[in-house]
Design a protein around this motif. Sequence first.
Motif, short mmCIF file in Angstrom:
data_model
loop_
_atom_site.label_atom_id
_atom_site.label_comp_id
_atom_site.label_asym_id
_atom_site.label_seq_id
_atom_site.Cartn_x
_atom_site.Cartn_y
_atom_site.Cartn_z
N VAL A 1 1.11 -1.19 0.13
CA VAL A 1 -0.03 0.06 -0.05
C VAL A 1 0.77 1.28 0.13
O VAL A 1 1.03 1.85 1.03
CB VAL A 1 -1.03 -0.05 1.21
CG1 VAL A 1 -2.32 -0.86 1.09
CG2 VAL A 1 -0.39 -0.40 2.55
N PRO A 2 1.58 1.46 -0.97
CA PRO A 2 2.46 2.61 -1.33
C PRO A 2 1.97 3.79 -1.05
O PRO A 2 2.63 4.74 -0.66
CB PRO A 2 3.26 2.42 -2.40
CG PRO A 2 2.11 1.70 -3.17
CD PRO A 2 1.28 0.63 -2.46
N ARG A 3 0.69 4.13 -1.27
CA ARG A 3 0.13 5.42 -1.27
C ARG A 3 -0.65 5.74 0.18
O ARG A 3 -1.13 6.97 0.39
CB ARG A 3 -0.90 5.59 -2.35
CG ARG A 3 -0.34 5.76 -3.70
CD ARG A 3 -1.35 6.08 -4.73
NE ARG A 3 -0.90 6.24 -6.33
CZ ARG A 3 -0.33 7.32 -6.64
NH1 ARG A 3 -0.86 8.51 -5.84
NH2 ARG A 3 -0.06 7.65 -7.82
N LEU A 4 -0.26 4.82 1.16
CA LEU A 4 -0.93 4.94 2.49
C LEU A 4 -0.46 6.19 3.09
O LEU A 4 0.68 6.29 3.12
CB LEU A 4 -0.83 3.70 3.08
CG LEU A 4 -1.50 3.69 4.75
CD1 LEU A 4 -2.92 4.14 4.66
CD2 LEU A 4 -1.11 2.66 5.33
N GLU A 5 -1.20 7.20 3.74
CA GLU A 5 -0.51 8.24 4.40
C GLU A 5 -1.85 8.25 5.57
O GLU A 5 -2.97 8.36 5.37
CB GLU A 5 -0.34 9.46 3.72
CG GLU A 5 -1.70 10.04 3.13
CD GLU A 5 -1.12 11.27 2.21
OE1 GLU A 5 -0.74 12.14 3.07
OE2 GLU A 5 -1.26 11.45 1.05
N MET A 6 -1.39 8.88 6.82
CA MET A 6 -2.38 9.21 7.87
C MET A 6 -1.78 10.22 8.71
O MET A 6 -0.82 10.43 8.67
CB MET A 6 -2.57 7.97 8.71
CG MET A 6 -3.23 6.71 8.14
SD MET A 6 -3.08 5.14 9.23
CE MET A 6 -3.64 5.82 10.82
N THR A 7 -2.81 11.13 9.12
CA THR A 7 -2.39 11.94 10.19
C THR A 7 -2.36 11.38 11.60
O THR A 7 -3.22 10.69 11.99
CB THR A 7 -3.48 13.06 10.31
OG1 THR A 7 -3.56 13.68 9.03
CG2 THR A 7 -3.19 14.13 11.38
N THR A 8 -1.19 11.67 12.06
CA THR A 8 -1.03 10.93 13.46
C THR A 8 -1.51 11.61 14.50
O THR A 8 -1.66 12.87 14.55
CB THR A 8 0.62 10.48 13.46
OG1 THR A 8 1.26 11.86 13.73
CG2 THR A 8 1.19 9.95 12.52
N PRO A 9 -1.68 11.13 15.78
CA PRO A 9 -1.91 11.65 16.97
C PRO A 9 -1.08 12.88 17.39
O PRO A 9 -1.53 14.07 17.79
CB PRO A 9 -1.89 10.71 18.09
CG PRO A 9 -2.18 9.34 17.25
CD PRO A 9 -1.62 9.65 16.23
N LEU A 10 0.39 12.79 17.07
CA LEU A 10 1.48 13.80 17.64
C LEU A 10 1.15 14.84 16.50
O LEU A 10 1.47 16.06 17.18
CB LEU A 10 2.96 13.05 17.54
CG LEU A 10 3.73 14.17 18.07
CD1 LEU A 10 3.73 14.66 19.43
CD2 LEU A 10 5.28 13.43 17.84
N GLU A 11 0.79 14.62 15.24
CA GLU A 11 0.76 15.76 14.22
C GLU A 11 -0.37 16.64 14.62
O GLU A 11 -0.31 17.80 14.47
CB GLU A 11 0.47 14.97 13.02
CG GLU A 11 0.40 15.93 11.95
CD GLU A 11 0.18 15.30 10.64
OE1 GLU A 11 -0.06 16.22 9.42
OE2 GLU A 11 -0.01 14.18 10.52
N VAL A 12 -1.46 15.98 15.32
CA VAL A 12 -2.54 16.71 15.68
C VAL A 12 -2.29 17.76 17.07
O VAL A 12 -2.84 18.71 17.22
CB VAL A 12 -3.87 15.88 15.91
CG1 VAL A 12 -5.18 16.59 16.30
CG2 VAL A 12 -4.36 14.86 14.59
N LEU A 13 -1.48 17.16 17.79
CA LEU A 13 -1.16 17.79 19.17
C LEU A 13 -0.19 18.86 18.84
O LEU A 13 -0.24 19.81 19.84
CB LEU A 13 -0.61 16.74 20.03
CG LEU A 13 -1.67 15.75 20.63
CD1 LEU A 13 -1.03 14.65 21.53
CD2 LEU A 13 -2.72 16.39 21.26
N LEU A 14 0.73 18.85 17.90
CA LEU A 14 1.55 19.75 17.71
C LEU A 14 1.01 21.21 17.38
O LEU A 14 -0.12 21.07 16.57
CB LEU A 14 2.63 19.65 16.54
CG LEU A 14 3.59 18.44 17.12
CD1 LEU A 14 4.57 17.92 15.97
CD2 LEU A 14 4.48 18.82 18.36
#
Length: 444
Positions: free
Chosen positions: A148-161
């Motif tokens: 799944v080379p196109r998989l990307e996600m917003t991570t919890p740390l990304e939201v908290l920063l």
Amino acid sequence: MPPPGGAPSAGAPIPPTPPPAQLPLWPLAVMFGLVPLWWLLGAFYLGWPLLGALLLALLFTRGRVPLPPAAGIWLLFLAIVVVSATQLTSPASLLTFTLRLAFYLTALVVGVYVYAAARERADLVPVLIPLCAFWFALVVLGWLGVLVPRLEMTTPLEVLLPGGVAGTPFIQDMVHLTTAEYSVRSLNPIYRPAAPFAYTNNYGSAYAMTLPCVVAFTMLCRRGVLRWALLVSLPLSLAPAFLTLNRAMFLSLGAGLAVLGVRASLRGNVRVAASIVGVVVIGALTTLVIPITDLISQRVDSSDTNTDRLSLYSEVIRRVQESPWLGYGAPVNVDTVSAAAPIGTQGQLWMVLFSHGVPALICFLAWFVAAAVICARATSPAGQWLAAVPVVCLVQIPFYGMANQNLAVAFFAVAFAMALAERERLTRSDGSQPQAARRTAVPA
């Protein structure tokens, strides 16, 4: 006899000081064994120095911890890096400088911790298990990049920063989850596995460093489920590794295997020679399925990667002449080169030279050279395989950045190899187990 609770008489023997408690291995397991979790949380990069701080706290609490050989060279390097902060020109560059310094410090802490933990145990196998868990993370997440080379996600740390921090390209690459690198503008993109790293070159670098450690473990541990799982994972790992198309990964592994082969032939070690042949044969068979040469040629023909790198390298050489002693503190963005990357990137050699100056580069290289010489003293098959790690690193330094988790991986492997070589030397000298091993002997 003295009265109860009284002081001992002058002639009474002083009881020996009990040895300190063994350093626990669970912090290494948390750091290296839970990589998929840190990746999913977005904390693989920014959380790594915090895990290093945990190891440092345990070292301070324990006390009486020996430093591995050549640690003084790295301490001198760190001192020069700290002084080079006087060359920084902006608050943003201070942020990236601090993070890179944290990775340099964390690598040393990992090395000290592993060296001490290995020296005080009779059975070395458990100490290497966290690095094997790191290897499994590379294989599993590498296959995720293949499937799944196109998989990307917003991570919890990304939201908290804070938005301003998370939106910085350098930080965004670290906290935003992706599985592979590819050109979104290409109609027929080449997908190159990268997870858990932000960049596929880091994946290739880690793979080349960790593979000798996995083979070494299978030679230290002659039986068990983990050994067989690692043996099965070796051929499975080749697909994601090959599809990174990392030329320096192949070059560094080839150099490491070549040096290993020469040492094995000089020492007449048939077991090491056979293991090298096995790895090479598996790799050669993989090329029958994955046309790696054609894919690399296709990528080189469709990009300006070589031209961009040479442009950056030339600019580093030109500018470092104006600040040779302390460099510029950190890489800088300019519009005088064809590459979009900052000057002082695209290779650890160029980063250290540009950011911290010539003396820092000499110390950086000297540590790896010293590590290669010291680890080469190992005579066991496992020790000889581990001794290939600093050789692999030396070949990678001009091409890959190491101001990341991979530096800690290198220090882990080197510190373990140093402890193993030291134990072999002590065993040869007295014909028995080293004193530390006898004191803590446990069933293998």
